[in-house]
Each structure stands twice: as C-alpha cells, then as structure tokens.
Design a protein around this motif. Structure first.
Motif, mmCIF file in Angstrom:
data_model
loop_
_atom_site.group_PDB
_atom_site.id
_atom_site.type_symbol
_atom_site.label_atom_id
_atom_site.label_comp_id
_atom_site.label_asym_id
_atom_site.label_seq_id
_atom_site.Cartn_x
_atom_site.Cartn_y
_atom_site.Cartn_z
ATOM 1 N N ILE A 139 0.862 -1.186 0.000
ATOM 2 C CA ILE A 139 0.000 0.000 0.000
ATOM 3 C C ILE A 139 0.893 1.229 0.000
ATOM 4 N N ASN A 140 0.735 2.072 -1.006
ATOM 5 C CA ASN A 140 1.546 3.283 -1.099
ATOM 6 C C ASN A 140 1.023 4.378 -0.189
ATOM 7 N N GLY A 141 -0.296 4.430 -0.046
ATOM 8 C CA GLY A 141 -0.898 5.456 0.797
ATOM 9 C C GLY A 141 -2.389 5.243 0.881
ATOM 10 N N MET A 142 -2.998 5.923 1.858
ATOM 11 C CA MET A 142 -4.447 5.836 2.049
ATOM 12 C C MET A 142 -4.984 7.221 2.358
ATOM 13 N N GLY A 143 -6.290 7.380 2.220
ATOM 14 C CA GLY A 143 -6.859 8.700 2.459
ATOM 15 C C GLY A 143 -8.317 8.639 2.836
ATOM 16 N N TRP A 144 -8.806 9.804 3.264
ATOM 17 C CA TRP A 144 -10.213 9.964 3.603
ATOM 18 C C TRP A 144 -10.802 11.130 2.813
ATOM 19 N N HIS A 145 -12.046 10.947 2.419
ATOM 20 C CA HIS A 145 -12.758 11.941 1.637
ATOM 21 C C HIS A 145 -14.192 12.007 2.160
ATOM 22 N N ARG A 146 -14.912 13.044 1.753
ATOM 23 C CA ARG A 146 -16.337 13.083 2.060
ATOM 24 C C ARG A 146 -17.081 13.672 0.873
ATOM 25 N N GLN A 147 -18.341 13.285 0.803
ATOM 26 C CA GLN A 147 -19.151 13.712 -0.327
ATOM 27 C C GLN A 147 -20.579 13.948 0.117
ATOM 28 N N ALA A 148 -21.042 15.162 -0.068
ATOM 29 C CA ALA A 148 -22.430 15.498 0.218
ATOM 30 C C ALA A 148 -23.277 15.184 -1.009
ATOM 31 N N PRO A 149 -24.559 14.938 -0.836
ATOM 32 C CA PRO A 149 -25.433 14.628 -1.974
ATOM 33 C C PRO A 149 -25.380 15.715 -3.039
ATOM 34 N N GLY A 150 -25.166 15.307 -4.275
ATOM 35 C CA GLY A 150 -25.152 16.250 -5.379
ATOM 36 C C GLY A 150 -23.885 17.059 -5.514
ATOM 37 N N GLN A 151 -22.901 16.767 -4.674
ATOM 38 C CA GLN A 151 -21.648 17.516 -4.734
ATOM 39 C C GLN A 151 -20.491 16.580 -5.040
ATOM 40 N N GLN A 152 -19.372 17.165 -5.406
ATOM 41 C CA GLN A 152 -18.200 16.347 -5.705
ATOM 42 C C GLN A 152 -17.569 15.839 -4.416
ATOM 43 N N ARG A 153 -16.809 14.754 -4.557
ATOM 44 C CA ARG A 153 -16.117 14.182 -3.417
ATOM 45 C C ARG A 153 -14.893 15.036 -3.094
ATOM 46 N N LYS A 171 -18.824 19.445 13.587
ATOM 47 C CA LYS A 171 -19.841 20.468 13.371
ATOM 48 C C LYS A 171 -20.997 19.876 12.572
ATOM 49 N N PRO A 172 -22.190 20.443 12.691
ATOM 50 C CA PRO A 172 -23.317 19.921 11.903
ATOM 51 C C PRO A 172 -23.040 19.888 10.403
ATOM 52 N N GLU A 173 -22.272 20.852 9.919
ATOM 53 C CA GLU A 173 -21.959 20.869 8.484
ATOM 54 C C GLU A 173 -21.010 19.752 8.070
ATOM 55 N N ASN A 174 -20.488 18.998 9.023
ATOM 56 C CA ASN A 174 -19.655 17.838 8.704
ATOM 57 C C ASN A 174 -20.510 16.599 8.419
ATOM 58 N N THR A 175 -21.830 16.745 8.543
ATOM 59 C CA THR A 175 -22.729 15.628 8.276
ATOM 60 C C THR A 175 -22.708 15.268 6.805
ATOM 61 N N THR A 176 -22.307 14.060 6.509
ATOM 62 C CA THR A 176 -22.298 13.539 5.149
ATOM 63 C C THR A 176 -21.726 12.129 5.163
ATOM 64 N N VAL A 177 -21.453 11.588 3.966
ATOM 65 C CA VAL A 177 -20.850 10.261 3.857
ATOM 66 C C VAL A 177 -19.339 10.400 3.688
ATOM 67 N N TYR A 178 -18.604 9.613 4.446
ATOM 68 C CA TYR A 178 -17.146 9.638 4.425
ATOM 69 C C TYR A 178 -16.622 8.356 3.763
ATOM 70 N N TYR A 179 -15.635 8.532 2.900
ATOM 71 C CA TYR A 179 -15.065 7.417 2.144
ATOM 72 C C TYR A 179 -13.567 7.331 2.389
ATOM 73 N N CYS A 180 -13.044 6.107 2.404
ATOM 74 C CA CYS A 180 -11.592 5.944 2.404
ATOM 75 C C CYS A 180 -11.160 5.414 1.032
ATOM 76 N N ASN A 181 -9.916 5.663 0.732
ATOM 77 C CA ASN A 181 -9.343 5.090 -0.482
ATOM 78 C C ASN A 181 -7.927 4.633 -0.199
ATOM 79 N N ALA A 182 -7.418 3.785 -1.080
ATOM 80 C CA ALA A 182 -6.074 3.262 -0.907
ATOM 81 C C ALA A 182 -5.399 3.118 -2.268
ATOM 82 N N ASP A 183 -4.156 3.539 -2.318
ATOM 83 C CA ASP A 183 -3.303 3.381 -3.497
ATOM 84 C C ASP A 183 -2.547 2.070 -3.298
ATOM 85 N N VAL A 184 -2.979 1.042 -4.028
ATOM 86 C CA VAL A 184 -2.557 -0.326 -3.719
ATOM 87 C C VAL A 184 -1.839 -0.963 -4.903
ATOM 88 N N VAL A 185 -0.795 -1.714 -4.605
ATOM 89 C CA VAL A 185 -0.190 -2.616 -5.574
ATOM 90 C C VAL A 185 -0.672 -4.016 -5.199
#
Length: 123
Positions: free
Chosen positions: A31-45, A86-100
C-alpha cells in the motif's frame, strides 16, 4: 481483488468526536498510501486527509487541527480521528487506498474505494 471496509461512523453531537477506521484486505502486495474523503449529496467528493505508508500526512485546510489521520501498516488500516465536529460535517465519508496488488510479474497498481460510512452531527 482488494476490498476496503470502513467502520466507526454514526451519530454525534456538535463538538463531539468520532474515529473512523478503514481496513484493506485481499491480494495486496503493498500500500503506497491511504486517504479519507467526504461527499455530500449532489456535490463532488472532497479530499480530507492523506497519509503515505511512511507516515507523511496532508490535510485539507477545512480540517487542519481538528482531524488526524494515521495508518497501521501491519494491519493495512487507516484511521481518521475527528474532533470538534460540526453539523456541516454531516455527510458520507469514504476511504481510499493506493494499492499494488497481485504477485510476481502480475503486479498491478490501482486506486480502491470503500463503500462509505455516514456521519451525522446534530446541533
């Protein structure tokens, strides 16, 4: 095949904390690296934080000082400690991984994503 499974999402009151986990499994060579992202409905991640296998971190300005990313290389797991939510942090959170993945001459580098975990912060 590589799979990422997130856990630790849920409900919290404003000002509270949550810790997300994301475990990678499958035919992983490295694994080269991993990360966290979030995406609200109708918006980009949006990227929140990344970490390399060597522990080098990078944060979005919006979470600096409140969120901390860490990695357990032995268990192929990345964590996101989230404080002062904060309330504005409400959304779906995703992880990703750069994997060999794979073995021998059949190694393949790719980016994999978890299924997402819902965070709800109430005011």
């Amino acid at each position: 095949q590589v799979k990422l499974v997130e856990s630790g999402g849920g409900w919290v009151q404003a000002g509270g904390s949550l810790r997300l986990s994301c475990a990678a499994s499958g035919s992983i060579f490295s694994i080269n690296g991993m990360g966290w992202h979030r995406q609200a409905p109708g918006q980009q991640r949006n990227l929140l934080a990344t970490i390399t296998s060597g522990g080098v971190t990078n944060y979005a300005d919006s979470v600096k000082g409140r969120f901390t990313i860490s990695i357990d290389n032995a268990n192929k797991t990345v964590y996101l400690q989230m404080n002062s939510l904060k309330p504005e942090n409400t959304t779906v959170y995703y992880c990703n991984a750069d994997v060999v993945s794979g073995r021998g001459t059949g190694l393949l580098r790719d980016d994999y994503w978890g299924q997402g975990t819902q965070i709800t912060v109430s005011s």
